[in-house]
Structure formats: C-alpha cells, structure tokens
Design an enzyme around this catalytic site. Structure first.
Site, PDB file in Angstrom:
ATOM      1  N   ASP A   2       0.818  -1.200   0.000  1.00  0.00           N
ATOM      2  CA  ASP A   2       0.000   0.000   0.000  1.00  0.00           C
ATOM      3  C   ASP A   2       0.864   1.269   0.000  1.00  0.00           C
ATOM      4  O   ASP A   2       1.939   1.285   0.595  1.00  0.00           O
ATOM      5  CB  ASP A   2      -0.870  -0.027   1.268  1.00  0.00           C
ATOM      6  CG  ASP A   2      -2.167   0.711   1.054  1.00  0.00           C
ATOM      7  OD1 ASP A   2      -2.431   1.146  -0.076  1.00  0.00           O
ATOM      8  OD2 ASP A   2      -2.911   0.860   2.031  1.00  0.00           O
ATOM      9  N   ARG A  15      -0.065   8.572 -10.202  1.00  0.00           N
ATOM     10  CA  ARG A  15      -0.117   7.398  -9.318  1.00  0.00           C
ATOM     11  C   ARG A  15       0.603   6.184  -9.920  1.00  0.00           C
ATOM     12  O   ARG A  15       1.254   5.411  -9.218  1.00  0.00           O
ATOM     13  CB  ARG A  15      -1.579   7.027  -9.041  1.00  0.00           C
ATOM     14  CG  ARG A  15      -2.355   8.079  -8.268  1.00  0.00           C
ATOM     15  CD  ARG A  15      -3.839   7.702  -8.166  1.00  0.00           C
ATOM     16  NE  ARG A  15      -3.992   6.355  -7.646  1.00  0.00           N
ATOM     17  CZ  ARG A  15      -3.934   6.045  -6.341  1.00  0.00           C
ATOM     18  NH1 ARG A  15      -3.745   6.986  -5.451  1.00  0.00           N
ATOM     19  NH2 ARG A  15      -4.079   4.807  -5.951  1.00  0.00           N
ATOM     20  N   HIS A  19       3.209   2.830  -8.761  1.00  0.00           N
ATOM     21  CA  HIS A  19       3.087   1.384  -8.994  1.00  0.00           C
ATOM     22  C   HIS A  19       4.356   0.853  -9.665  1.00  0.00           C
ATOM     23  O   HIS A  19       4.875  -0.195  -9.290  1.00  0.00           O
ATOM     24  CB  HIS A  19       1.876   1.068  -9.872  1.00  0.00           C
ATOM     25  CG  HIS A  19       0.560   1.466  -9.258  1.00  0.00           C
ATOM     26  ND1 HIS A  19       0.257   1.189  -7.949  1.00  0.00           N
ATOM     27  CD2 HIS A  19      -0.524   2.106  -9.762  1.00  0.00           C
ATOM     28  CE1 HIS A  19      -0.961   1.641  -7.674  1.00  0.00           C
ATOM     29  NE2 HIS A  19      -1.449   2.210  -8.760  1.00  0.00           N
ATOM     30  N   LEU A 113      11.260 -20.459  -2.783  1.00  0.00           N
ATOM     31  CA  LEU A 113      10.123 -19.637  -2.338  1.00  0.00           C
ATOM     32  C   LEU A 113       8.885 -19.850  -3.218  1.00  0.00           C
ATOM     33  O   LEU A 113       8.991 -19.872  -4.440  1.00  0.00           O
ATOM     34  CB  LEU A 113      10.533 -18.153  -2.402  1.00  0.00           C
ATOM     35  CG  LEU A 113       9.443 -17.126  -2.133  1.00  0.00           C
ATOM     36  CD1 LEU A 113       9.046 -17.139  -0.654  1.00  0.00           C
ATOM     37  CD2 LEU A 113       9.921 -15.721  -2.531  1.00  0.00           C
TER      38      LEU A 113
HETATM   39  C1  FPP Z   1      -1.727  -0.189  -3.502  1.00  0.00           C
HETATM   40  O1  FPP Z   1      -1.280   1.150  -3.464  1.00  0.00           O
HETATM   41  C2  FPP Z   1      -1.076  -0.931  -4.600  1.00  0.00           C
HETATM   42  C3  FPP Z   1      -1.726  -1.511  -5.639  1.00  0.00           C
HETATM   43  C4  FPP Z   1      -3.190  -1.474  -5.802  1.00  0.00           C
HETATM   44  C5  FPP Z   1      -0.987  -2.193  -6.721  1.00  0.00           C
HETATM   45  C6  FPP Z   1       0.275  -2.899  -6.355  1.00  0.00           C
HETATM   46  C7  FPP Z   1       1.023  -3.237  -7.574  1.00  0.00           C
HETATM   47  C8  FPP Z   1       2.377  -3.192  -7.727  1.00  0.00           C
HETATM   48  C9  FPP Z   1       3.309  -2.900  -6.631  1.00  0.00           C
HETATM   49  C10 FPP Z   1       3.013  -3.431  -9.061  1.00  0.00           C
HETATM   50  C11 FPP Z   1       2.735  -4.686  -9.784  1.00  0.00           C
HETATM   51  C12 FPP Z   1       2.899  -5.920  -8.988  1.00  0.00           C
HETATM   52  C13 FPP Z   1       3.596  -7.010  -9.341  1.00  0.00           C
HETATM   53  C14 FPP Z   1       3.453  -8.211  -8.504  1.00  0.00           C
HETATM   54  C15 FPP Z   1       4.530  -7.057 -10.491  1.00  0.00           C
HETATM   55  P1  FPP Z   1      -2.352   2.304  -3.684  1.00  0.00           P
HETATM   56  O2  FPP Z   1      -2.492   2.556  -5.138  1.00  0.00           O
HETATM   57  O3  FPP Z   1      -3.611   1.925  -2.986  1.00  0.00           O
HETATM   58  O4  FPP Z   1      -1.685   3.527  -2.996  1.00  0.00           O
HETATM   59  P2  FPP Z   1      -2.432   4.652  -2.128  1.00  0.00           P
HETATM   60  O5  FPP Z   1      -2.968   3.956  -0.921  1.00  0.00           O
HETATM   61  O6  FPP Z   1      -1.348   5.609  -1.808  1.00  0.00           O
HETATM   62  O7  FPP Z   1      -3.506   5.241  -2.978  1.00  0.00           O
END
Ligand code: FPP
Length: 237
Positions: A2, A15, A19, A113
């Site tokens: 997160d 945003r 990611h 893993l």
């Molecule tokens: C939450 O942060 C994160 C996500 C919804 C996506 C996570 C994806 C990745 C890290 C990249 C792809 C993954 C792999 C396994 C290759 P948020 O967007 O909710 O952040 P915020 O809380 O600050 O809005």
C-alpha cells in the site's frame, strides 16, 4: 503493498509512477524472503475492490503486471521461485492470464520460495467460492467442519500466513485472506510500498521471530515453541 499512489503524488507524479516504482520493492521482497528462508510469500497486487479505480490506472497496472512477469521469469527460475496466483483470474485481461499461466508453467518445477500473486482477489470472494464448491459437492451440512472449508479454499495446500505486513500506515485487513489470517501476527509500518525494501522486509521478519505466539493458550503454557503448540492442538483434536 500500500501507498504507491500517495508516494507518487508526494513527488508530483502520476499514481502509476508509484506502482512502477513498487515493482522494485516486489523484487526486494522476493530477494529478502529467499535469503531469510521464507517458504511462502503472498502479495496482494490487485483486489476485487480495485476494479472500481479509474480505467487508465487499471490498464496501467495490468500492463505493468504483464511486463514484470515477462521481464522477471528468468530471474525467478534462477532463484528457484515458484510463481502461483490466486483470485478471480478469469476477470483479468487475456494478456495477463496468458502471462501468468506462462510463468506458472515455467516455474512449476522450482522448489524455493512460493510466490503467490493475489489478483482480482478478496477474502470474501474466496470464501463465497468455497461455499459454492461445498454445496456443489453435496456434502451434508452436519458433515461440514472447519477443515471442509479449508479444503475448499483456493489454495488448500498453502499454510496460513504467520505474518501479515501492511505498508503506508493503514491498519486494516482490507478483505485479504480473511480465513487464513485468523492467527497471523500483524505488522503495520508507515513506510510507503515503493520505499519498502530489503532492510524493511528483513526487519519485519526478524521482529516477528521474536514474538511469542500463543494460539489461544496462556503464556505459561507456551514454553516449547510454536511447533509444540501446534502439535499440542492437533493431539487434543
Ligand atoms: C496499492 O497502493 C497498490 C496496488 C493497488 C498495486 C500494487 C502493484 C504493484 C506494486 C506493481 C505490480 C505488482 C507485481 C506483482 C509485479 P495504492 O495505489 O492503494 O496507494 P495509495 O494507498 O497511496 O492510494
């Protein structure tokens, strides 16, 4: 994982930049887990609820996933990492489904893993699916015990998590592994996911290893370590 969006916004970026930066933290987590001898690592990469995000963000996340899978497969094999996925995979774009199936097949022989990607996943979705499977199996209601439900979860062979880590200061489960987290230890950190690297991961695991896990017993009863406690529960059953 997160905090990607906030991390990017704090830097005046979109945003999606968060990611993309978060992918490096995924690499760090996989690497640290391997070094620490962690057997299972489940990453909550896209929740059922995430489908309500703007279409562009969803598309960018899916593209990132496809690109990361293709780019990392050789490294996963080199590290002995077996990739699996859980969630309503059929809801993902075709390129994601085939990318996942390809990496799952290529790493199926790996014995290090177990890396599990939770995609289009939610705990309530998984439990609903489990109930459907039980009903379809025709099991009489009086024969349904806890283990019946466990056996009908998406990955019955995967043990319950010992530790849940959530980044970015949020202190919620957000519909993640609701059945499996019943006795898990929780670790909340203010660090945003793109900043959460090997040292943070290792610190969380080391701190967890120092905790006393009681599984409902008193502190006095807990003397022989986690293994003995679990065996004790089994014996009583
Ligand atoms: C939450 O942060 C994160 C996500 C919804 C996506 C996570 C994806 C990745 C890290 C990249 C792809 C993954 C792999 C396994 C290759 P948020 O967007 O909710 O952040 P915020 O809380 O600050 O809005």
């Amino acid at each position: 994982m997160d905090g990607n969006g906030r991390w990017a916004r704090e830097r005046g970026e979109e945003r999606v930049f968060g990611h993309a930066s978060g992918v490096e933290s995924v690499r760090s987590a996989v690497s640290a887990a391997g070094e620490l001898g962690v057997e299972y690592l489940t990453l909550y990469a896209f929740s059922t609820e995430n489908w309500s995000r703007p279409r562009e963000e969803i598309n960018a996340l899916m593209e990132l996933l496809v690109k990361s899978l293709a780019g990392e497969v050789n490294e996963l094999i080199r590290k002995g990492v077996r990739l699996r996925s859980t969630g309503d995979i059929s809801a993902l774009p075709e390129a994601c489904i085939s990318g996942l199936r390809d990496v799952e097949a290529q790493t199926a022989h790996c014995t290090g893993l177990n890396l599990i990607l939770a995609l289009s996943y939610s705990g309530r979705w998984e439990l609903t699916e489990a109930v459907r499977r039980i009903v379809r199996s025709g099991t009489p209601a009086e024969n349904i015990v806890e283990d019946t439900i466990r056996q009908h979860l998406s990955m019955p062979d995967v043990p319950d998590p010992e530790l849940l880590v959530r980044t970015s200061g949020e202190q919620r489960l957000s519909n993640f592994l609701l059945w499996q987290l019943a006795y898990s230890e929780l670790h909340f950190t203010p660090v945003m996911w793109p900043d959460f690297r090997e040292d943070h991961f290792k610190a969380a695991v080391l701190e967890f290893r120092g905790r006393e896990r009681r599984f409902g017993r008193t502190g006095d009863q807990v003397s022989g370590g986690v293994q003995d406690i679990k065996q004790g529960i089994k014996k009583e059953e």
